[in-house]
Design a protein around this motif. Structure first.
Motif, PDB file in Angstrom:
ATOM      1  N   ARG A   2       0.594  -1.389   0.394  1.00 46.77           N
ATOM      2  CA  ARG A   2       0.470  -0.533   0.029  1.00 46.77           C
ATOM      3  C   ARG A   2       1.037   1.309  -0.698  1.00 46.77           C
ATOM      4  N   ASN A   3       0.177   2.549  -0.989  1.00 48.33           N
ATOM      5  CA  ASN A   3       1.243   3.399  -1.124  1.00 48.33           C
ATOM      6  C   ASN A   3       1.179   4.196   0.274  1.00 48.33           C
ATOM      7  N   GLU A   4       0.554   3.513   1.776  1.00 46.49           N
ATOM      8  CA  GLU A   4       0.637   4.861   2.754  1.00 46.49           C
ATOM      9  C   GLU A   4       1.811   3.839   3.655  1.00 46.49           C
ATOM     10  N   GLU A   5       2.090   2.432   3.427  1.00 45.15           N
ATOM     11  CA  GLU A   5       3.599   2.361   4.028  1.00 45.15           C
ATOM     12  C   GLU A   5       4.655   2.853   3.079  1.00 45.15           C
ATOM     13  N   LEU A   6       4.580   3.446   2.461  1.00 48.87           N
ATOM     14  CA  LEU A   6       5.793   3.738   1.080  1.00 48.87           C
ATOM     15  C   LEU A   6       5.846   5.436   2.662  1.00 48.87           C
ATOM     16  N   ILE A   7       7.080   5.576   1.877  1.00 49.34           N
ATOM     17  CA  ILE A   7       7.673   6.942   2.960  1.00 49.34           C
ATOM     18  C   ILE A   7       8.901   7.328   1.639  1.00 49.34           C
ATOM     19  N   PRO A   8       8.540   8.672   0.953  1.00 44.98           N
ATOM     20  CA  PRO A   8       9.654   9.125  -0.478  1.00 44.98           C
ATOM     21  C   PRO A   8      11.281   9.082   0.273  1.00 44.98           C
ATOM     22  N   ALA A   9      11.818   9.636  -0.301  1.00 41.30           N
ATOM     23  CA  ALA A   9      13.621   9.183  -0.344  1.00 41.30           C
ATOM     24  C   ALA A   9      13.861  10.371   0.203  1.00 41.30           C
ATOM     25  N   PHE A  22      23.768   8.939   1.019  1.00 39.39           N
ATOM     26  CA  PHE A  22      23.809   7.578   2.010  1.00 39.39           C
ATOM     27  C   PHE A  22      22.793   6.677   1.752  1.00 39.39           C
ATOM     28  N   VAL A  23      21.489   7.256   1.806  1.00 39.22           N
ATOM     29  CA  VAL A  23      20.733   6.796   0.959  1.00 39.22           C
ATOM     30  C   VAL A  23      20.642   6.083   0.267  1.00 39.22           C
ATOM     31  N   SER A  24      21.346   6.372  -1.026  1.00 38.80           N
ATOM     32  CA  SER A  24      21.446   5.363  -2.580  1.00 38.80           C
ATOM     33  C   SER A  24      22.391   4.316  -1.447  1.00 38.80           C
ATOM     34  N   SER A  25      23.615   4.631  -0.932  1.00 41.39           N
ATOM     35  CA  SER A  25      24.561   3.406  -1.086  1.00 41.39           C
ATOM     36  C   SER A  25      23.903   2.807  -0.346  1.00 41.39           C
ATOM     37  N   LEU A  26      23.139   2.974   0.945  1.00 42.56           N
ATOM     38  CA  LEU A  26      22.289   1.688   1.090  1.00 42.56           C
ATOM     39  C   LEU A  26      21.470   0.979   1.102  1.00 42.56           C
ATOM     40  N   TYR A  27      21.567   1.175   0.151  1.00 41.08           N
ATOM     41  CA  TYR A  27      19.834   0.241  -1.160  1.00 41.08           C
ATOM     42  C   TYR A  27      21.337  -0.685  -1.550  1.00 41.08           C
ATOM     43  N   GLU A  28      22.398   0.180  -2.268  1.00 39.70           N
ATOM     44  CA  GLU A  28      23.060  -1.055  -2.732  1.00 39.70           C
ATOM     45  C   GLU A  28      23.913  -1.727  -1.912  1.00 39.70           C
ATOM     46  N   GLU A  33      15.648  -1.701   1.307  1.00 44.23           N
ATOM     47  CA  GLU A  33      15.205  -1.779  -0.017  1.00 44.23           C
ATOM     48  C   GLU A  33      14.423  -0.604  -0.196  1.00 44.23           C
ATOM     49  N   ILE A  34      14.969  -0.197  -1.280  1.00 43.48           N
ATOM     50  CA  ILE A  34      14.185   1.406  -2.030  1.00 43.48           C
ATOM     51  C   ILE A  34      12.756   0.374  -3.210  1.00 43.48           C
ATOM     52  N   VAL A  35      12.063   1.026  -2.933  1.00 39.61           N
ATOM     53  CA  VAL A  35      10.917   1.019  -4.095  1.00 39.61           C
ATOM     54  C   VAL A  35      10.817   2.125  -4.835  1.00 39.61           C
ATOM     55  N   THR A  36      10.644   2.052  -5.843  1.00 38.39           N
ATOM     56  CA  THR A  36      10.125   2.911  -7.285  1.00 38.39           C
ATOM     57  C   THR A  36       8.730   3.333  -8.055  1.00 38.39           C
ATOM     58  N   VAL A  37       8.116   4.159  -6.949  1.00 33.68           N
ATOM     59  CA  VAL A  37       6.657   4.456  -7.837  1.00 33.68           C
ATOM     60  C   VAL A  37       6.335   5.349  -8.945  1.00 33.68           C
ATOM     61  N   GLN A  38       6.304   5.173 -10.204  1.00 36.59           N
ATOM     62  CA  GLN A  38       6.759   6.706 -11.516  1.00 36.59           C
ATOM     63  C   GLN A  38       7.202   7.319 -11.433  1.00 36.59           C
ATOM     64  N   GLU A  39       8.792   7.006 -10.987  1.00 35.81           N
ATOM     65  CA  GLU A  39       9.962   8.081 -10.888  1.00 35.81           C
ATOM     66  C   GLU A  39      10.221   8.090  -9.312  1.00 35.81           C
ATOM     67  N   GLU A  41      11.325   7.946  -6.250  1.00 33.16           N
ATOM     68  CA  GLU A  41      12.030   6.404  -5.351  1.00 33.16           C
ATOM     69  C   GLU A  41      10.914   6.699  -3.571  1.00 33.16           C
ATOM     70  N   TYR A  42      10.969   5.042  -3.027  1.00 30.35           N
ATOM     71  CA  TYR A  42      10.597   5.116  -1.580  1.00 30.35           C
ATOM     72  C   TYR A  42      11.003   4.429  -0.805  1.00 30.35           C
ATOM     73  N   ILE A  43      10.988   4.315   0.644  1.00 36.23           N
ATOM     74  CA  ILE A  43      11.141   3.243   1.735  1.00 36.23           C
ATOM     75  C   ILE A  43      10.356   3.135   1.732  1.00 36.23           C
ATOM     76  N   HIS A  44      10.379   1.673   2.129  1.00 37.59           N
ATOM     77  CA  HIS A  44       8.920   0.655   3.238  1.00 37.59           C
ATOM     78  C   HIS A  44       9.098   1.057   4.456  1.00 37.59           C
ATOM     79  N   CYS A  45       8.150   1.474   5.180  1.00 41.07           N
ATOM     80  CA  CYS A  45       8.030   1.438   6.494  1.00 41.07           C
ATOM     81  C   CYS A  45       8.609   0.258   7.296  1.00 41.07           C
ATOM     82  N   ASP A  46       8.373  -0.465   6.867  1.00 43.89           N
ATOM     83  CA  ASP A  46       9.407  -1.799   7.327  1.00 43.89           C
ATOM     84  C   ASP A  46      10.836  -1.700   7.936  1.00 43.89           C
ATOM     85  N   HIS A  47      11.585  -1.218   6.768  1.00 44.41           N
ATOM     86  CA  HIS A  47      13.363  -0.618   6.885  1.00 44.41           C
ATOM     87  C   HIS A  47      14.037   0.635   7.686  1.00 44.41           C
ATOM     88  N   LEU A  48      12.213   1.209   8.152  1.00 41.68           N
ATOM     89  CA  LEU A  48      12.645   2.813   8.365  1.00 41.68           C
ATOM     90  C   LEU A  48      13.602   2.485   9.603  1.00 41.68           C
TER      91      LEU A  48
END
Length: 96
Positions: A2-9, A22-28, A33-39, A41-48
């Motif tokens: 769900r979109n409400e579980e995603l936080i923009p990077a 720094f965020v990109s480095s953690l993802y790499e 995990e970073i999710v891309t929706v319509q260009e 990037e979001y981080i799921h709240c479970d990974h916060l």
């Protein structure tokens, strides 16, 4: 997901005052995990929580990315060992 579980990077970068790199480095590194929706990037709240832990280690203890990767790996190993320990205790309890 769900979109409400995603936080923009970008919002996370502003709130926690960290660079986007720094965020990109953690993802790499596979730490978050970073999710891309319509260009965007979001981080799921479970990974916060994982992000916050790594950010604090980086900022407060000045640990570099390689150190964060090692710490993350060791913490995951500890969690796996704890799960195995509980599983084995439960099995042992059947025979007592």
């Amino acid at each position: 997901m769900r979109n409400e579980e995603l936080i923009p990077a970008d919002e996370i970068c502003v709130r926690y005052q960290v660079e986007r790199q720094f965020v990109s480095s953690l993802y790499e590194s596979g730490i978050i995990e970073i999710v891309t929706v319509q260009e965007t990037e979001y981080i799921h709240c479970d990974h916060l929580a994982e992000f916050e832990k790594m950010m604090r280690l980086h900022k407060e203890l000045d640990i570099n990315l390689e150190g964060l990767e090692a710490i993350n790996h060791l913490l995951k190993q500890i969690q796996d060992l704890q799960k195995d320990n509980v599983r084995l205790k439960n099995r042992l309890g059947l025979y007592e």
